[in-house]
Design an enzyme around this catalytic site. Sequence first.
Site, mmCIF file in Angstrom:
data_model
loop_
_atom_site.group_PDB
_atom_site.id
_atom_site.type_symbol
_atom_site.label_atom_id
_atom_site.label_comp_id
_atom_site.label_asym_id
_atom_site.label_seq_id
_atom_site.Cartn_x
_atom_site.Cartn_y
_atom_site.Cartn_z
ATOM 1 N N ASN A 1 78.200 27.947 -83.771
ATOM 2 C CA ASN A 1 77.575 29.167 -83.267
ATOM 3 C C ASN A 1 77.941 30.266 -84.256
ATOM 4 O O ASN A 1 79.037 30.807 -84.223
ATOM 5 C CB ASN A 1 78.124 29.457 -81.865
ATOM 6 C CG ASN A 1 77.463 30.669 -81.227
ATOM 7 O OD1 ASN A 1 76.751 31.419 -81.891
ATOM 8 N ND2 ASN A 1 77.710 30.860 -79.951
ATOM 9 N N ARG B 1 73.476 26.700 -82.770
ATOM 10 C CA ARG B 1 72.907 27.567 -81.749
ATOM 11 C C ARG B 1 72.076 28.640 -82.448
ATOM 12 O O ARG B 1 72.571 29.332 -83.341
ATOM 13 C CB ARG B 1 74.006 28.244 -80.949
ATOM 14 C CG ARG B 1 73.436 29.186 -79.934
ATOM 15 C CD ARG B 1 74.460 30.166 -79.426
ATOM 16 N NE ARG B 1 73.825 31.052 -78.472
ATOM 17 C CZ ARG B 1 74.175 32.321 -78.302
ATOM 18 N NH1 ARG B 1 75.154 32.837 -79.010
ATOM 19 N NH2 ARG B 1 73.550 33.064 -77.423
ATOM 20 N N HIS C 1 69.803 32.703 -72.834
ATOM 21 C CA HIS C 1 70.814 31.936 -72.083
ATOM 22 C C HIS C 1 70.254 30.595 -71.615
ATOM 23 O O HIS C 1 70.753 30.020 -70.636
ATOM 24 C CB HIS C 1 71.306 32.686 -70.822
ATOM 25 C CG HIS C 1 72.174 33.868 -71.087
ATOM 26 N ND1 HIS C 1 72.124 35.002 -70.300
ATOM 27 C CD2 HIS C 1 73.118 34.103 -72.025
ATOM 28 C CE1 HIS C 1 73.000 35.891 -70.762
ATOM 29 N NE2 HIS C 1 73.608 35.368 -71.806
ATOM 30 N N HIS D 1 73.719 33.680 -64.541
ATOM 31 C CA HIS D 1 74.687 33.666 -65.647
ATOM 32 C C HIS D 1 75.198 35.091 -65.816
ATOM 33 O O HIS D 1 74.472 35.962 -66.304
ATOM 34 C CB HIS D 1 74.007 33.161 -66.934
ATOM 35 C CG HIS D 1 74.914 33.169 -68.118
ATOM 36 N ND1 HIS D 1 75.339 32.021 -68.741
ATOM 37 C CD2 HIS D 1 75.489 34.189 -68.808
ATOM 38 C CE1 HIS D 1 76.141 32.327 -69.754
ATOM 39 N NE2 HIS D 1 76.239 33.640 -69.817
ATOM 40 N N ARG E 1 74.683 46.573 -71.618
ATOM 41 C CA ARG E 1 73.219 46.738 -71.650
ATOM 42 C C ARG E 1 72.707 47.209 -70.293
ATOM 43 O O ARG E 1 73.174 46.755 -69.255
ATOM 44 C CB ARG E 1 72.539 45.416 -72.001
ATOM 45 C CG ARG E 1 72.784 44.982 -73.417
ATOM 46 C CD ARG E 1 72.145 43.622 -73.703
ATOM 47 N NE ARG E 1 73.064 42.793 -74.458
ATOM 48 C CZ ARG E 1 73.137 41.475 -74.399
ATOM 49 N NH1 ARG E 1 72.311 40.797 -73.610
ATOM 50 N NH2 ARG E 1 74.016 40.817 -75.108
ATOM 51 N N GLY F 1 81.702 34.365 -67.114
ATOM 52 C CA GLY F 1 82.929 35.125 -66.829
ATOM 53 C C GLY F 1 82.978 35.799 -65.470
ATOM 54 O O GLY F 1 83.896 35.574 -64.679
ATOM 55 N N GLY G 1 80.563 35.540 -62.951
ATOM 56 C CA GLY G 1 80.084 34.632 -61.911
ATOM 57 C C GLY G 1 81.142 33.636 -61.467
ATOM 58 O O GLY G 1 81.248 33.311 -60.275
ATOM 59 N N GLU H 1 78.027 25.923 -72.751
ATOM 60 C CA GLU H 1 76.859 25.928 -73.632
ATOM 61 C C GLU H 1 77.030 24.986 -74.817
ATOM 62 O O GLU H 1 76.081 24.337 -75.236
ATOM 63 C CB GLU H 1 76.579 27.367 -74.096
ATOM 64 C CG GLU H 1 76.095 28.230 -72.937
ATOM 65 C CD GLU H 1 76.023 29.718 -73.251
ATOM 66 O OE1 GLU H 1 77.025 30.412 -73.008
ATOM 67 O OE2 GLU H 1 74.977 30.180 -73.727
#
Length: 366
Positions: A7, A64, A153, A181, A214, A303, A305, A354
């Site tokens: 990644n 990724r 995601h 997520h 965001r 994190g 969730g 992931e």
Amino acid sequence: MKILVLNTGSSSVKYRLFDGVETLAKGLIERIGEQGGEVPDHAAALQRVMSSVDLEGLGAVGHRVVHGGAEFAGPTVITDEVVATIERLVPLAPLHNPAALTGISVARKLLPDVPQVAVFDTAFHQTIPPEGVAYAIDADLADRWQIRRYGFHGTSHAYVARQTAELLGLSPDDAKVITLHLGNGASACAVDGGRSVATSMGMSPLAGLVMGTRSGDLDPTVIFHLHRVAGLPVDEIERSLTRYGGLQGLTGDNDMRTVQRRRDEGDPAATLAFDLYCRRIKEYVGSYLAVLGGADAITFTAGVGENAPAVRAASLAGLSALGVTIDEARNQRGDRIISPENARVAVCVVPTDEELEIAQQVTAEL
Ligand code: ADP
């Protein structure tokens, strides 16, 4: 078979070496090219990864890649043509795709005989029907500039939806699951029989839920107003919404742990941020229950969730008329299933992975 998952970010490389589902090695090289950083560039970073792990018997490298546009609907063996297509998609993901391309280019040079496979964050959402991806704007403009919902995601939503079906003893091919997520970035997804049919992020990862930094959804007029009336340049508005929005904008803290602590102490800004964060989730859950015509399960991951029982409880509070309830003792304990026995909709907590999903998709593609 051994799979190396990479990644590559703009200033970091995260790697994990798998043998089947087993992790043989993993690590993170950060602050690439920065003063006092570990390595001068991505080539040196990947060189270090390759020399620190045992690559004997390596079957493939999985990369990724954030944005696959409308071009990629699944894992794809990388060729020169695939690289050119990912390059063409750079305007859609100006921060993310160039870094992934660097990782791909260096890895292909260092391991020329090993197949390299791209796994896209957007690919899982290519099954969303046209009315779930189009924006109601001038069709020619949208077409010309590739303006539509892509969603992100995807590897996480795919993995978590399948794990949820397994956890509940359902067939992944007909389970209806709403996956939430909630990490630094956050998104919701409606999964019908293993296929994404709706998701909250849009053309970019800015849309949808309230996130660490965001804003999530807002009326586009906010942008015109900030430009025309407040006089802010477009780049600054973008920064404000992507880096200084969300929990950060509302409270000055982007970490849900800090927001929760301040809320517990009675801080009004943190209370509003927490309530807004959870209400937005509830709005999407309601919407996706409608899209799916009811769900077998709602699953929290990432994190926030996986670790914040208060967020899970507040996000689904008051939904018992829709068959959604939480058993607070199970929720506090962090059980895998946190709804009461025999609930109409199971509520689950499933850790995402992931990198493992990428490794499995790569293996299946070879
Ligand atoms: P990323 O999206 O970068 O992979 P994670 O999925 O690791 O991030 O989520 C990171 C976020 O999870 C942190 O910013 C923090 O807000 C949240 N988090 C982690 N642990 C807890 C916790 N115990 N309670 C509330 N939030 C948590």
